[in-house]
Design a protein around this motif. Structure first.
Motif, PDB file in Angstrom:
ATOM      1  N   LEU A  19       0.776  -0.954  -0.241  1.00 38.37           N
ATOM      2  CA  LEU A  19      -0.227   0.241  -0.526  1.00 38.37           C
ATOM      3  C   LEU A  19       0.840   0.568   0.173  1.00 38.37           C
ATOM      4  O   LEU A  19       1.914   1.066   0.701  1.00 38.37           O
ATOM      5  CB  LEU A  19      -0.706  -0.091   1.245  1.00 38.37           C
ATOM      6  CG  LEU A  19      -1.910  -0.924   1.369  1.00 38.37           C
ATOM      7  CD1 LEU A  19      -2.228  -1.180   3.011  1.00 38.37           C
ATOM      8  CD2 LEU A  19      -3.202  -1.705   0.384  1.00 38.37           C
ATOM      9  N   ILE A  20       0.193   2.339  -0.483  1.00 32.51           N
ATOM     10  CA  ILE A  20       1.824   3.360  -1.164  1.00 32.51           C
ATOM     11  C   ILE A  20       0.338   4.446  -0.166  1.00 32.51           C
ATOM     12  O   ILE A  20      -0.571   4.746  -1.346  1.00 32.51           O
ATOM     13  CB  ILE A  20       2.321   3.422  -2.203  1.00 32.51           C
ATOM     14  CG1 ILE A  20       2.432   2.345  -2.369  1.00 32.51           C
ATOM     15  CG2 ILE A  20       3.174   4.982  -2.526  1.00 32.51           C
ATOM     16  CD1 ILE A  20       3.623   2.602  -4.097  1.00 32.51           C
ATOM     17  N   ARG A  21       0.847   5.824   0.337  1.00 33.67           N
ATOM     18  CA  ARG A  21       0.131   6.705   0.126  1.00 33.67           C
ATOM     19  C   ARG A  21       0.727   8.195   0.078  1.00 33.67           C
ATOM     20  O   ARG A  21       2.254   7.805   0.418  1.00 33.67           O
ATOM     21  CB  ARG A  21      -0.958   7.297   1.409  1.00 33.67           C
ATOM     22  CG  ARG A  21      -0.391   6.784   2.672  1.00 33.67           C
ATOM     23  CD  ARG A  21      -1.102   7.256   3.687  1.00 33.67           C
ATOM     24  NE  ARG A  21      -0.462   7.137   4.999  1.00 33.67           N
ATOM     25  CZ  ARG A  21      -1.064   7.382   6.228  1.00 33.67           C
ATOM     26  NH1 ARG A  21      -2.528   7.235   6.290  1.00 33.67           N
ATOM     27  NH2 ARG A  21      -0.311   7.304   7.306  1.00 33.67           N
ATOM     28  N   GLU A  22       0.612   8.993  -0.349  1.00 34.07           N
ATOM     29  CA  GLU A  22       1.660  10.713   0.368  1.00 34.07           C
ATOM     30  C   GLU A  22       0.677  11.133   1.244  1.00 34.07           C
ATOM     31  O   GLU A  22      -0.189  10.925   1.944  1.00 34.07           O
ATOM     32  CB  GLU A  22       0.747  11.956  -1.075  1.00 34.07           C
ATOM     33  CG  GLU A  22       2.566  12.440  -1.751  1.00 34.07           C
ATOM     34  CD  GLU A  22       2.285  13.262  -0.605  1.00 34.07           C
ATOM     35  OE1 GLU A  22       2.936  13.643  -0.152  1.00 34.07           O
ATOM     36  OE2 GLU A  22       0.780  14.137  -0.385  1.00 34.07           O
ATOM     37  N   SER A  23       2.088  11.172   1.826  1.00 31.54           N
ATOM     38  CA  SER A  23       2.509  11.784   3.589  1.00 31.54           C
ATOM     39  C   SER A  23       1.280  13.134   3.805  1.00 31.54           C
ATOM     40  O   SER A  23       0.042  13.295   4.238  1.00 31.54           O
ATOM     41  CB  SER A  23       4.074  12.285   3.559  1.00 31.54           C
ATOM     42  OG  SER A  23       3.712  13.610   3.562  1.00 31.54           O
ATOM     43  N   ASP A  24       1.114  13.732   2.069  1.00 29.72           N
ATOM     44  CA  ASP A  24       0.090  15.566   2.212  1.00 29.72           C
ATOM     45  C   ASP A  24      -1.428  14.635   2.144  1.00 29.72           C
ATOM     46  O   ASP A  24      -2.112  15.532   2.601  1.00 29.72           O
ATOM     47  CB  ASP A  24       0.296  15.998   1.555  1.00 29.72           C
ATOM     48  CG  ASP A  24       1.988  16.816   2.013  1.00 29.72           C
ATOM     49  OD1 ASP A  24       1.584  16.666   2.841  1.00 29.72           O
ATOM     50  OD2 ASP A  24       2.724  17.354   0.771  1.00 29.72           O
ATOM     51  N   ALA A  25      -1.827  13.978   1.737  1.00 26.86           N
ATOM     52  CA  ALA A  25      -2.900  13.136   1.067  1.00 26.86           C
ATOM     53  C   ALA A  25      -2.935  11.577   1.872  1.00 26.86           C
ATOM     54  O   ALA A  25      -3.317  10.622   1.165  1.00 26.86           O
ATOM     55  CB  ALA A  25      -3.624  12.919   0.216  1.00 26.86           C
ATOM     56  N   PRO A  26      -3.303  12.041   3.340  1.00 28.68           N
ATOM     57  CA  PRO A  26      -2.623  10.151   3.866  1.00 28.68           C
ATOM     58  C   PRO A  26      -4.850   9.572   4.321  1.00 28.68           C
ATOM     59  O   PRO A  26      -4.211   8.294   3.483  1.00 28.68           O
ATOM     60  CB  PRO A  26      -2.976  10.593   5.422  1.00 28.68           C
ATOM     61  CG  PRO A  26      -3.293  11.400   5.798  1.00 28.68           C
ATOM     62  CD  PRO A  26      -3.088  12.595   4.364  1.00 28.68           C
ATOM     63  N   ASP A  27      -5.519   9.859   2.526  1.00 24.66           N
ATOM     64  CA  ASP A  27      -6.281   9.086   3.261  1.00 24.66           C
ATOM     65  C   ASP A  27      -6.893   8.539   1.712  1.00 24.66           C
ATOM     66  O   ASP A  27      -7.659   7.744   1.006  1.00 24.66           O
ATOM     67  CB  ASP A  27      -7.929  10.898   2.781  1.00 24.66           C
ATOM     68  CG  ASP A  27      -8.217  10.374   4.387  1.00 24.66           C
ATOM     69  OD1 ASP A  27      -8.227  10.458   5.522  1.00 24.66           O
ATOM     70  OD2 ASP A  27      -8.323  11.737   4.564  1.00 24.66           O
TER      71      ASP A  27
END
Length: 61
Positions: A19-27
């Motif tokens: 799973l990958i997410r960008e720290s500024d858009a954690p949702d």
């Protein structure tokens, strides 16, 4: 991290992928495979996504 580490992605390992997410858009979470992530990183490092890059070519997965 020349920019002070302001642009970060976070990874979480699953038994069948990542799973990958960008720290500024954690949702916003994207699921992928290790193979696909490896191809993406290889392409980024090779300039495949740079618009003016002489290394730009179609990716072979």
């Amino acid at each position: 991290m020349g920019d002070g580490g302001q642009e970060c992605i976070e990874l979480a390992a699953l038994s069948n992928g990542l799973l990958i997410r960008e720290s500024d858009a954690p949702d916003v979470i994207t699921a992928t495979s290790a193979r696909a992530l490896r191809a993406l990183v290889h392409g980024i490092k090779g300039g495949e996504f740079d618009q003016a890059s002489p290394n730009r070519r179609a990716a072979a997965y």
